[in-house]
Design a protein around this motif. Sequence first.
Motif, mmCIF file in Angstrom:
data_model
loop_
_atom_site.group_PDB
_atom_site.id
_atom_site.type_symbol
_atom_site.label_atom_id
_atom_site.label_comp_id
_atom_site.label_asym_id
_atom_site.label_seq_id
_atom_site.Cartn_x
_atom_site.Cartn_y
_atom_site.Cartn_z
ATOM 1 N N ASP A 268 -2.087 8.548 3.732
ATOM 2 C CA ASP A 268 -1.406 9.047 2.537
ATOM 3 C C ASP A 268 -2.030 8.471 1.278
ATOM 4 N N LEU A 269 -2.384 7.168 1.307
ATOM 5 C CA LEU A 269 -3.034 6.551 0.147
ATOM 6 C C LEU A 269 -4.370 7.217 -0.142
ATOM 7 N N LEU A 270 -5.180 7.446 0.887
ATOM 8 C CA LEU A 270 -6.494 8.049 0.677
ATOM 9 C C LEU A 270 -6.387 9.482 0.172
ATOM 10 N N SER A 271 -5.337 10.170 0.542
ATOM 11 C CA SER A 271 -5.179 11.559 0.107
ATOM 12 C C SER A 271 -4.921 11.675 -1.392
ATOM 13 N N LEU B 95 -13.460 3.109 -3.301
ATOM 14 C CA LEU B 95 -12.286 2.303 -2.977
ATOM 15 C C LEU B 95 -12.654 1.314 -1.876
ATOM 16 N N ASP B 96 -12.392 0.022 -2.138
ATOM 17 C CA ASP B 96 -12.603 -1.044 -1.152
ATOM 18 C C ASP B 96 -11.267 -1.725 -0.903
ATOM 19 N N LEU B 97 -10.889 -1.847 0.364
ATOM 20 C CA LEU B 97 -9.666 -2.531 0.748
ATOM 21 C C LEU B 97 -10.017 -3.613 1.751
ATOM 22 N N LEU C 268 0.822 -1.209 0.000
ATOM 23 C CA LEU C 268 0.000 0.000 0.000
ATOM 24 C C LEU C 268 0.858 1.262 0.000
ATOM 25 N N LYS C 269 2.040 1.183 0.605
ATOM 26 C CA LYS C 269 2.918 2.353 0.619
ATOM 27 C C LYS C 269 3.454 2.639 -0.773
ATOM 28 N N ARG C 270 3.757 1.595 -1.519
ATOM 29 C CA ARG C 270 4.341 1.778 -2.848
ATOM 30 C C ARG C 270 3.298 1.843 -3.961
#
Length: 520
Positions: free
Chosen positions: A380-383, A366-368, A332-334
């Motif tokens: 950070d991902l959601l932003s 978005l579904d995780l 998720l970070k990358r």
Amino acid sequence: MALVQADPSLVLESDRLSRLPVELLLRITHYLTTPELCAVRSCSRTLECALRHFFLLEFFRRKQFMFTEFSLQALLAIARHPLLSQSLRHVSFGVEDYSLANLSSPVTEEQAVNLMMATAQQKTLLANGRALRLLAEAFSLLPNLETVQLRDFPSRTRFRDGPFEAWRSYGLCTARAQLGVESRMLLGKTDDPDFSSRAFVLLMAALAQSNARPANIEVLMHAKVTGLKNFAFDLAPVPRPGLLGVSPENGADVDILPILAGLRRLHLKLQFIFHPHGRGPLATDDPPLTARSQQAAVECLPLHAWLAHCPNIRWLRLNLHKEVRHYNNVFLKRLGSPLPAFYPLPEKSRASRNITMPFATHLRRLDLGHACCRRDVLLDLLSRFPALEQLSLFRFSLMYDNSTAETAQDVWHNFLNALAKGPLGTQLTHLNLNRLGTLKQLNNTYRHTQKTHTVMFEDEESASYSAVFDKSLVSWLKTLPLEVERENSSDVEEEVESDYDTYSDYMSDDLDESESDDDP
């Protein structure tokens, strides 16, 4: 001699059911079983015409098949039919695998031989290119194809034939009758961990060869051994059908890139395997990573490159590999990070290496699921999704460590407070939180040394918000009763199949449509 003709009024009088309005016919036939409904439609041409549209909508708008000769021939027959082909919009494929390893009860020698032959025939069908040719021809004859789906479980939304019936792949009932074995032996209990990935590659190749452009691709899996591995996201061109080394149009191959360019809904179940001693190159600006985390980052690159060619996605669902979900933090970070300069892209690719989520600016949902990451990584991902309206987190855990004073109680409180204060606090119209948790890091490792807590919303494991006039998301989050109270001894909570069935069906926007089993 004059011909004697029947009085039309007498004919209609003898068929009073045909004279009923369509609305009443639908109310009556709603309570019929599938064989009874087919019998009613066979009574007269008038009845058949009156019920045709609704019959096609229920039984032929959405169909599920399996990778066998019998089932794929049925798909091709539907595609060749002038009426049924116009109706079929959603095509699902089950990953039923004829496997001798699935035998769990004594069988006769004849049954064992039949199962062995069925196993060989299925493997041959997939290996010699025949399955690809059948699928490509069928897809080319479906002008209204919208969704292609791969799944490993039946749907529990069937209503006609009793509360315990389910929609399964076409051909499964026939296979069960011919083999004389339990159907569960053929339902997603494969001993081949690559079956789902190879099936996905097969479907993408068939879509490319047929020039079909479905707007939605879905991979819904919940078995431990199912899910897409990184080789499923190969972007190499697909050879055109024909003899080896011989293809029309000067040997030009077919690209899957146009398919990706038109996708608007993408649902994926991933199963990346992170090797404990894996090594691989990373960008120089990345912080030091362990060998496993480094391997995780490398194995994610094919999917990141695949997503870089999907500029029009509006709904993205990613269900990750729960068995190694503590490495999902790296994934998720990358996600969306620039691709390395050495990573190969197709010759016809127009994607930017620096923008690997071109859909981010207009993603609406978005579904995780089945993942775990740090709070700052998730925020950070959601932003990156300025137009996001709907967010769902299912079996999602946030990590925290003992280097801070933060407790398990604070982890989700702080995340929801940060979410409320950001742009999404006023932008989200739907928020679904289902079976959340926290994982505490001890001794700089996540394996065997983590404490797991479960998030409870009063007495419930889930909470959902839908926008209304008098209640904003910010005010709802402030009043949300959240307790982190239960500690589990295992590092990863076992999932219940029925929970996943409910989630997968609930999150689908096509619940009112039937899949289908063998027609009676």
